[in-house]
Scaffold this motif. Structure first.
Motif, PDB file in Angstrom:
ATOM      1  N   TRP A 150       2.537   8.671   2.691  1.00  0.00           N
ATOM      2  CA  TRP A 150       1.038   9.128   3.089  1.00  0.00           C
ATOM      3  C   TRP A 150       0.417   7.783   3.526  1.00  0.00           C
ATOM      4  N   LEU A 151       0.640   6.677   3.416  1.00  0.00           N
ATOM      5  CA  LEU A 151       0.145   5.483   3.714  1.00  0.00           C
ATOM      6  C   LEU A 151       0.541   4.893   5.056  1.00  0.00           C
ATOM      7  N   GLY A 152       1.958   5.162   5.307  1.00  0.00           N
ATOM      8  CA  GLY A 152       2.310   4.795   6.832  1.00  0.00           C
ATOM      9  C   GLY A 152       3.024   3.353   6.515  1.00  0.00           C
ATOM     10  N   GLU A 153       3.834   3.080   7.550  1.00  0.00           N
ATOM     11  CA  GLU A 153       4.311   1.873   7.559  1.00  0.00           C
ATOM     12  C   GLU A 153       3.596   0.576   7.942  1.00  0.00           C
ATOM     13  N   ASP A 154       2.135   0.993   8.210  1.00  0.00           N
ATOM     14  CA  ASP A 154       1.623  -0.218   8.816  1.00  0.00           C
ATOM     15  C   ASP A 154       0.465  -0.553   7.202  1.00  0.00           C
ATOM     16  N   VAL A 155       0.886  -0.003   6.351  1.00  0.00           N
ATOM     17  CA  VAL A 155       0.004  -0.511   5.011  1.00  0.00           C
ATOM     18  C   VAL A 155       1.134  -0.876   3.939  1.00  0.00           C
ATOM     19  N   THR A 156       1.178  -1.996   3.595  1.00  0.00           N
ATOM     20  CA  THR A 156       2.029  -2.351   2.489  1.00  0.00           C
ATOM     21  C   THR A 156       1.273  -2.479   1.103  1.00  0.00           C
ATOM     22  N   LEU A 157       2.071  -1.936   0.053  1.00  0.00           N
ATOM     23  CA  LEU A 157       1.534  -1.739  -1.097  1.00  0.00           C
ATOM     24  C   LEU A 157       1.962  -3.102  -2.045  1.00  0.00           C
ATOM     25  N   GLU A 158       0.949  -3.616  -2.383  1.00  0.00           N
ATOM     26  CA  GLU A 158       1.189  -4.830  -3.195  1.00  0.00           C
ATOM     27  C   GLU A 158       0.549  -4.781  -4.719  1.00  0.00           C
ATOM     28  N   HIS A 159       1.133  -5.687  -5.585  1.00  0.00           N
ATOM     29  CA  HIS A 159       0.717  -5.780  -7.040  1.00  0.00           C
ATOM     30  C   HIS A 159      -0.570  -6.465  -7.045  1.00  0.00           C
ATOM     31  N   PRO A 160      -1.522  -6.160  -7.661  1.00  0.00           N
ATOM     32  CA  PRO A 160      -2.957  -6.851  -7.521  1.00  0.00           C
ATOM     33  C   PRO A 160      -2.684  -8.236  -8.059  1.00  0.00           C
ATOM     34  N   ASP A 161      -1.745  -8.604  -8.970  1.00  0.00           N
ATOM     35  CA  ASP A 161      -1.751  -9.970  -9.346  1.00  0.00           C
ATOM     36  C   ASP A 161      -1.309 -10.795  -8.161  1.00  0.00           C
ATOM     37  N   THR A 162      -0.925 -10.433  -6.928  1.00  0.00           N
ATOM     38  CA  THR A 162      -0.435 -11.042  -5.896  1.00  0.00           C
ATOM     39  C   THR A 162      -1.862 -11.483  -5.118  1.00  0.00           C
ATOM     40  N   LEU A 163      -2.961 -10.683  -5.297  1.00  0.00           N
ATOM     41  CA  LEU A 163      -3.938 -11.004  -4.374  1.00  0.00           C
ATOM     42  C   LEU A 163      -4.549 -12.605  -4.326  1.00  0.00           C
TER      43      LEU A 163
END
Length: 603
Positions: free
Chosen positions: A251-264
């Motif tokens: 749904w988010l598409g290839e231009d959105v990367t999902l990251e773990h909050p701890d990596t912010l």
């Protein structure tokens, strides 16, 4: 979803929890500690795991603060929570004080010189901290940031787990604009602000930008998370993996990367040489400090999603219309019950609230309430944001008034409506005051105004009939409302306080003047309305905006003194009631439809 009423909490909270916090404070060399209501996302409504003020004091209001010193403590709450804070907080442990922008700073200035008061920079906005630091410094008090929150350590294993509600797509049929198009728009806004990227920490912005919704926060369908979006529209979305559903990446598409909050934190540490747009009104001081420490440049400015989110697109506006028609049918059934059965049985406020929720649930489309329902009988109605709590619940009383303010969260829209109902035959005095409020409500409903007009400039229209009679009310006249998001949404508002944001086509605002006679009863009439495009007026020289009414719920005819209304005001009431009957009537039948037909007859 059922609204709970055990709002007195445990009066032993302070006695049990204060020593635990003070022990952790001592271990960190602190003489005091600031406990804001806000969490890491500056939310109005909080998940249980983040409601630190409630854990230490028992106070569960949606705004407030606490300060814990070695030998004393205070809880701050505004006038909305006068009754609730007294019912919930042990006054043997906490001093109760009024809450405003300077209240906490003033309390800090009263502490002994040399005191060191800790704060968690993840929980305070930089501007609020700056105000407190200025006052504290003058008083010889030091505010010290902490790396480890002593309250969280004191809470320990008893602290609830962070919410992990699934994050789901919000379909285009409700959102009205593709998320990729939104990101492109926001990317351009970031570049226009002179930044390379923007940090989004407000869950409402995250939900709106990516067309997603969640369930981490009660009364608002929000996913807790953050995002970094670049000027080219590419983004990194920081979500707990436990909340990521199988359908979400696609749904988010290839231009959105999902990251773990701890990596912010590490991502912010890599902003050297980059300009990062951060909203000081919606993001905590910790983010500003982290970017600056990394060698990045902070561009202070409004969250770039705030204004686009407030300006609803045609799909969202039509969704709101349909949500209000559906909600209007539930309200008609509720008001019919109040006008018939309840007039005889005189239920208490708890039963009133539960009945309204039952009717909303009966639509089959209710996702949640949009806020905890307010139901004030008699003197409780004179408290503008009263909630029925165990020690204060009253029954409906003949000869008095009942004020009910509630709303629903539906996939296609968010509702918020207040109606005041006579219990038995109202006095001439009550009818007069209700009609003065109604006159102000009508003025705000029918006003036409040119482009560039702010809510601050319109506010006096709603107050004018009351002012001319020597009365007023102490809350704002209108707040923004989201689209299956928060029931309180900026940047627009209608209030005495100066607000520089013009009212724009597509913005939804409430129209809610009131009158409150302390110790006796209260009156408020609230309807949501959407700003219409500017149109020419016959004989006029400039096009004018107006308002389209969204809420569809009849007014209590017994409370209207027709002789106090002008011909045009009577015509407005008749036209409004005709619209209610035409749009809501088809969803009703039997006794309720018969009742609504009578209620909506011409004055």
């Amino acid at each position: 979803m059922r609204q709970t009423f055990d709002e007195t909490t445990d009066p032993g909270f302070g006695a049990r929890h204060l020593p635990l916090l003070r022990r952790e404070m001592q271990a960190q060399g602190l003489d005091g500690f600031l406990v804001p209501h806000e969490d890491e996302h500056q939310n109005e409504y909080l998940p249980a795991a983040n409601d630190r003020l409630a854990w230490i004091s028992g106070f569960t209001g949606s705004a407030g603060a606490g300060v814990v010193m070695k030998d004393k403590a205070a809880v701050f709450a505004d006038g909305r929570y006068t009754v609730q804070v007294k019912a919930q907080v042990d006054q043997g442990q906490f001093e109760l004080r009024d809450f405003n922008e300077t209240a906490v700073a003033r309390y800090l200035s009263e502490q002994p010189k040399g005191s060191v008061v800790g704060y968690d920079p993840r929980l305070h906005s930089p501007d609020a901290l700056a105000r407190m630091q200025k006052t504290a410094k003058r008083a010889g008090v030091t505010l010290k940031p902490v790396d480890s929150n002593p309250l969280d350590s004191a809470w320990g294993a008893e602290r609830p787990a962070q919410p992990q509600a699934p994050v789901v797509p919000h379909p285009l049929e409700y959102a009205g604009e593709d998320a990729a198009d939104k990101r492109a728009r926001i990317g351009r806004a970031i570049e226009e602000a002179g930044a390379d990227m923007a940090l989004l920490t407000a869950p409402t912005s995250v939900a709106w930008l990516f067309n997603i919704r969640g369930g981490d926060v009660i009364r608002s369908p929000l996913p807790l998370g953050q995002a970094l979006i670049d000027g080219d529209g590419r983004a990194r979305l920081y979500l707990d993996p436990a909340k990521v559903t199988n359908e979400l990446p696609g749904w988010l598409g290839e231009d959105v990367t999902l990251e773990h909050p701890d990596t912010l934190a590490a991502a912010l540490d890599e902003t050297s040489g980059r300009a990062v747009l951060i909203d000081p009104g919606q993001s905590a001081a910790w983010y500003f400090d982290r970017v600056e420490a990394a060698g990045g440049t902070v561009v202070r400015g409004q969250d770039p999603c705030t204004l686009p989110r407030a300006v609803k697109n045609p799909v969202e506006i039509e969704g709101s219309r349909q949500a209000h028609i559906r909600d209007g049918a539930a309200l008609a059934r509720f008001l019919h019950w109040l006008d018939t059965e309840a007039q005889q049985t005189l239920p208490d406020e708890r039963a009133v609230v539960e009945k309204l929720e039952q009717f909303r649930e009966g639509t089959g489309a209710l996702m949640d309430l949009s806020f905890d329902t307010i139901a004030g009988s008699g003197p409780n109605g004179a408290l503008p944001h009263y909630k029925p709590v165990t020690r204060t619940i009253r029954r409906m009383e003949k000869g008095s008034l009942l004020l009910v303010d509630g709303g629903g969260q539906y996939l296609d829209g968010t509702t918020d409506v207040t109606r005041t109902i006579a219990v038995g035959e109202p006095s001439d005095d009550k009818r007069r005051m209700f009609t003065l409020v109604l006159k102000g409500h009508i003025a705000m409903a029918v006003v036409r105004f040119p482009e560039g007009t702010t809510g601050h400039q319109l506010d006096a229209l709603a107050r004018h009939p009351l002012w001319m009679a020597g009365h007023d009310y102490d809350h704002g006249t209108g707040h923004g409302v989201g689209s299956y998001l928060g029931v309180h949404e900026g940047p627009q508002r209608i209030a005495k306080a100066v607000n520089t944001q013009p009212l724009l086509t597509g913005m939804i605002v409430s129209n809610e003047p009131g009158y409150y006679r302390e110790g006796h009863w209260g009156i408020r009439i609230e309807t949501l309305q959407v700003v219409t495009p500017p149109e020419a007026i016959d004989g006029g020289e400039r096009p004018m905006h107006g308002f389209e009414q969204l809420t569809l719920a009849p007014l209590d005819r017994r409370l209207i003194d027709v002789d106090l209304l002008t011909i045009d005001e009577r015509a407005y009431v008749d036209a409004y009631h005709a619209e209610v009957l035409a749009k809501v009537g088809p969803l009703l039948d039997g006794a309720v439809l018969d009742w609504l037909t009578v209620q909506c007859a011409a004055l």
